[in-house]
Design a protein around this motif. Structure first.
Motif, mmCIF file in Angstrom:
data_model
loop_
_atom_site.group_PDB
_atom_site.id
_atom_site.type_symbol
_atom_site.label_atom_id
_atom_site.label_comp_id
_atom_site.label_asym_id
_atom_site.label_seq_id
_atom_site.Cartn_x
_atom_site.Cartn_y
_atom_site.Cartn_z
ATOM 1 N N UNK A 169 1.973 6.994 -6.885
ATOM 2 C CA UNK A 169 0.885 7.893 -7.065
ATOM 3 C C UNK A 169 1.654 9.316 -6.654
ATOM 4 N N UNK A 170 2.309 9.509 -5.585
ATOM 5 C CA UNK A 170 2.768 10.827 -5.037
ATOM 6 C C UNK A 170 3.788 11.426 -6.167
ATOM 7 N N UNK A 171 4.803 10.395 -6.616
ATOM 8 C CA UNK A 171 5.672 10.675 -7.318
ATOM 9 C C UNK A 171 5.057 11.279 -8.710
ATOM 10 N N UNK A 172 4.245 10.297 -9.298
ATOM 11 C CA UNK A 172 3.562 10.861 -10.720
ATOM 12 C C UNK A 172 2.831 12.318 -10.514
ATOM 13 N N UNK A 173 2.210 12.544 -9.171
ATOM 14 C CA UNK A 173 1.302 13.784 -9.172
ATOM 15 C C UNK A 173 2.460 14.826 -9.216
ATOM 16 N N UNK A 174 3.528 14.790 -8.362
ATOM 17 C CA UNK A 174 4.510 15.740 -8.194
ATOM 18 C C UNK A 174 5.039 16.086 -9.621
ATOM 19 N N UNK A 175 5.468 14.943 -10.573
ATOM 20 C CA UNK A 175 6.141 15.174 -11.794
ATOM 21 C C UNK A 175 5.182 15.905 -12.721
ATOM 22 N N UNK A 176 3.671 15.564 -12.566
ATOM 23 C CA UNK A 176 2.777 16.237 -13.459
ATOM 24 C C UNK A 176 2.578 17.556 -13.092
ATOM 25 N N UNK A 177 2.639 18.130 -11.648
ATOM 26 C CA UNK A 177 2.548 19.521 -11.232
ATOM 27 C C UNK A 177 3.802 20.268 -11.561
ATOM 28 N N UNK A 178 4.986 19.706 -11.702
ATOM 29 C CA UNK A 178 6.361 20.290 -12.049
ATOM 30 C C UNK A 178 6.239 20.512 -13.500
ATOM 31 N N UNK A 179 5.686 19.611 -14.272
ATOM 32 C CA UNK A 179 5.772 19.820 -15.661
ATOM 33 C C UNK A 179 4.724 21.167 -16.232
ATOM 34 N N UNK A 180 3.582 21.153 -15.184
ATOM 35 C CA UNK A 180 2.611 21.888 -15.570
ATOM 36 C C UNK A 180 3.078 23.268 -15.287
ATOM 37 N N UNK A 181 3.867 23.560 -14.116
ATOM 38 C CA UNK A 181 4.327 24.775 -13.590
ATOM 39 C C UNK A 181 5.614 25.258 -14.536
ATOM 40 N N UNK A 182 6.223 24.376 -14.952
ATOM 41 C CA UNK A 182 7.175 24.745 -15.867
ATOM 42 C C UNK A 182 6.568 25.699 -17.209
ATOM 43 N N UNK A 183 5.599 24.600 -17.805
ATOM 44 C CA UNK A 183 4.836 25.256 -19.079
ATOM 45 C C UNK A 183 4.386 26.639 -18.618
ATOM 46 N N UNK A 184 3.566 26.803 -17.540
ATOM 47 C CA UNK A 184 2.694 27.781 -17.438
ATOM 48 C C UNK A 184 3.707 29.018 -17.321
ATOM 49 N N UNK A 185 4.953 28.794 -16.453
ATOM 50 C CA UNK A 185 5.878 30.011 -16.264
ATOM 51 C C UNK A 185 6.327 30.308 -17.455
ATOM 52 N N UNK A 186 6.810 29.265 -18.465
ATOM 53 C CA UNK A 186 7.288 29.671 -19.909
ATOM 54 C C UNK A 186 6.450 30.550 -20.473
ATOM 55 N N UNK A 187 5.006 30.096 -20.569
ATOM 56 C CA UNK A 187 3.843 31.036 -21.445
ATOM 57 C C UNK A 187 4.007 32.376 -20.630
ATOM 58 N N UNK A 188 3.851 32.495 -19.222
ATOM 59 C CA UNK A 188 3.925 33.646 -18.806
ATOM 60 C C UNK A 188 4.939 34.788 -19.160
ATOM 61 N N UNK A 229 0.843 -1.441 0.020
ATOM 62 C CA UNK A 229 -0.039 -0.017 -0.036
ATOM 63 C C UNK A 229 0.807 1.014 0.011
ATOM 64 N N UNK A 230 1.757 1.300 0.853
ATOM 65 C CA UNK A 230 2.785 2.397 1.062
ATOM 66 C C UNK A 230 3.546 2.681 -0.525
ATOM 67 N N UNK A 231 3.859 1.601 -1.023
ATOM 68 C CA UNK A 231 4.470 1.650 -2.360
ATOM 69 C C UNK A 231 3.776 2.221 -3.413
ATOM 70 N N UNK A 232 2.359 1.967 -3.547
ATOM 71 C CA UNK A 232 1.529 2.455 -4.285
ATOM 72 C C UNK A 232 1.243 3.992 -4.101
ATOM 73 N N UNK A 233 1.163 4.450 -2.742
ATOM 74 C CA UNK A 233 1.099 5.704 -2.576
ATOM 75 C C UNK A 233 2.187 6.546 -2.843
#
Length: 208
Positions: free
Chosen positions: A8-27, A1-5
């Motif tokens: 999931x946490x790593x994937x969410x952080x990676x997605x947020x990181x990529x989105x933040x980089x794209x958003x800052x680039x566009x700004x 269970x902990x390994x799944x969490x």
């Protein structure tokens, strides 16, 4: 269970990181920042826009990586792994009320922080014995083992330490029970976010 969490946490952080980089680039591009202009790149608007997006992504990715590196460097890392001592695996099967051993492997790396005890709860169908140490307490009424990390770890400011604690276990019933046993460490939100990285891998105990 902990390994799944953790995954999931790593994937969410990676997605947020990529989105933040794209958003800052566009700004940055929206407000007139242009790598192609600085480099004197004479091209169409589409080509300049593509170059700017690529360059800003590269620069911001490097900045985010450096920030994350220093963020993790400042945290204390605690890894708890409960294993079958004989087979060095995260599962054990108890047979005919025969005594067996599990091992709590504790790895602590990083800058010293104030730590709460490690607590391991065992089911009532298990009898547990542990060798008496100053940093270990076992409460028979709760079937709970408590490990005082403040006494266990060295007093140095920077810690790089691995300790193994052996527990003798025996099933006290013939019922075919099974349970995942994991360690717990109480931390508030500030400790979890900024001070301590806690990884926990438990052991599956079966009664045959």
């Amino acid at each position: 269970m902990n390994s799944r969490k953790k995954i999931l946490k790593q994937e969410l952080l990676k997605t947020c990181r990529n989105f933040s980089i794209l958003l800052i680039s566009l700004i940055l591009i929206h407000y007139g920042w242009s790598i192609s202009f600085i480099l004197g790149w004479n091209s169409t608007d589409k080509e300049s826009w593509s170059l700017d997006i690529g360059a800003f992504n590269l620069i911001l990715s490097a900045i985010f990586s450096l920030i994350y590196f220093f963020y993790r460097l400042c945290k204390l890392h605690i890894v708890i792994n409960i294993i079958n001592k004989k087979e060095n695996s995260n599962s054990i099967t108890l047979v005919n009320q025969k005594n067996d051993q599990i091992c709590v492997k504790i790895q602590i790396i990083g800058r010293r922080k104030k730590l709460a005890p490690i607590i391991i709860y065992f089911p009532d169908w298990l009898d547990v014995q542990v060798k008496r140490q100053s940093y270990i307490e076992f409460y028979q009424d709760e079937n709970k083992c408590m490990i005082d990390l403040e006494q266990l770890i060295t007093k140095q400011k920077n810690i790089n330490q691995t300790r193994l604690i052996t527990l003798d276990i025996i099933n006290n019933t013939d019922d075919e029970n099974a349970e995942l046993i994991e360690a717990q460490c109480r931390m508030n939100w500030f400790q979890k976010l900024f001070q301590i990285e806690f990884d926990n891998c438990g052991i599956n105990i079966k009664n045959k």
